[in-house]
Scaffold this active site. Sequence first.
Site, PDB file in Angstrom:
ATOM      1  N   CYS A   1      -7.641  25.884  -3.849  1.00  0.00           N
ATOM      2  CA  CYS A   1      -7.375  24.855  -2.838  1.00  0.00           C
ATOM      3  C   CYS A   1      -6.144  25.114  -1.976  1.00  0.00           C
ATOM      4  O   CYS A   1      -6.202  24.976  -0.751  1.00  0.00           O
ATOM      5  CB  CYS A   1      -7.229  23.499  -3.523  1.00  0.00           C
TER       6      CYS A   1
ATOM      7  N   ARG B   1       4.665  34.460  -5.866  1.00  0.00           N
ATOM      8  CA  ARG B   1       3.588  35.347  -6.283  1.00  0.00           C
ATOM      9  C   ARG B   1       2.919  34.818  -7.548  1.00  0.00           C
ATOM     10  O   ARG B   1       2.531  35.583  -8.434  1.00  0.00           O
ATOM     11  CB  ARG B   1       4.088  36.779  -6.504  1.00  0.00           C
ATOM     12  N   SER B   2       2.771  33.513  -7.612  1.00  0.00           N
ATOM     13  CA  SER B   2       2.095  32.916  -8.760  1.00  0.00           C
ATOM     14  C   SER B   2       0.621  33.270  -8.722  1.00  0.00           C
ATOM     15  O   SER B   2       0.049  33.567  -7.670  1.00  0.00           O
ATOM     16  CB  SER B   2       2.263  31.398  -8.746  1.00  0.00           C
TER      17      SER B   2
ATOM     18  N   ASP C   1       8.731  38.025  -4.906  1.00  0.00           N
ATOM     19  CA  ASP C   1       9.107  37.229  -6.078  1.00  0.00           C
ATOM     20  C   ASP C   1      10.494  37.674  -6.534  1.00  0.00           C
ATOM     21  O   ASP C   1      11.152  38.471  -5.862  1.00  0.00           O
ATOM     22  CB  ASP C   1       8.058  37.312  -7.191  1.00  0.00           C
TER      23      ASP C   1
ATOM     24  N   PHE D   1       4.976  25.226   1.014  1.00  0.00           N
ATOM     25  CA  PHE D   1       3.964  24.542   0.208  1.00  0.00           C
ATOM     26  C   PHE D   1       4.515  24.062  -1.126  1.00  0.00           C
ATOM     27  O   PHE D   1       3.795  23.457  -1.924  1.00  0.00           O
ATOM     28  CB  PHE D   1       2.714  25.410  -0.003  1.00  0.00           C
TER      29      PHE D   1
END
Length: 322
Positions: A149, A184-185, A207, A271
């Site tokens: 999403c 960078r999850s 990251d 975000f």
Amino acid sequence: MSTETKPAGRTILASTIAKEFVDEITGQLKELEFKPKLVGFLANDDPAAQMYANWTGKTCEGLGFNYELIQVDKNDLESSLMKANKDDNVNGIMVYFPVFGDKQDQYLQQLISTEKDVEGLNFMYYHNLYHNVRFLDAPYNEQKCILPCTPLAMVKILEYLGVYNKILHYGNRLYGKKIMIVNRSEIVGRPLAALLANDGATVYSVDINNIQQYSRGDDLSEKRHKALQLDSTHTIETLAPTCDVIITGVPSDSYKFPIEYITNGTVVINFSSSKNFPDEVKQKAGLYVPSIGKVTIAMLLRNLLRLIKNKNHRIVKGEQQP
């Protein structure tokens, strides 16, 4: 670097961007003969997760979906997910991560049925994302893949802001763009980098340890991106000024992206639930989107309707669950 999007210094709210998708969702909902049900599982005490759950519930009820928030102990989450998978009254399932904060979370993601995975976190969907496979039923191409999403919301935001070049062929519309993502999850940052690179951008994925470059190279016939770890001479200080877009998602109130590395006119998007840019960024950014939550929820409900549509296609054709 291109700055040809829209006049400088504008702050764009997520609610403004989400409106066209909310209208689209409302129209599709009217075509159904039932009220879709989304179940959200909350098994942590993360304030950001609770806020996301509240927003999801309010949006669902406001648009005409059924939404049920189930708060469970994290050790009971596995059995709760399996029960929801078997419940014919449940059309979509989501979990507010992190739960355990380790590989156990990845296991929980895989427990959710692909027919009900509104967040697109199942391995099948991730595999298709990274390999730039956009449909589940090639060569018919009637069943679109489900995308995570938040990365999907980011794509739609960049389209709205004019970063995607509609003159170029579909799938190459970010060609020539440079984008930095500070996150960078596995849930957002890495899949987002892959999505944007698959659309032609050069993406710098940042990251705490290093910077990686995602790109398809100069060969536009390549269908998927490649990742390259950059050496220590490549830093935020050297790369950020070359970027058309800078995106942050650092879950820390203390982190602030250094605005001295932002070139005037750059598109800037955050975000994270934390505020990753100081207020001064408004004077440098061409377009600034301070949060994207409402677009993310719109993508969640859009995914739910897509899951229902894909399932109906399979029923009509007598296909099995993917």
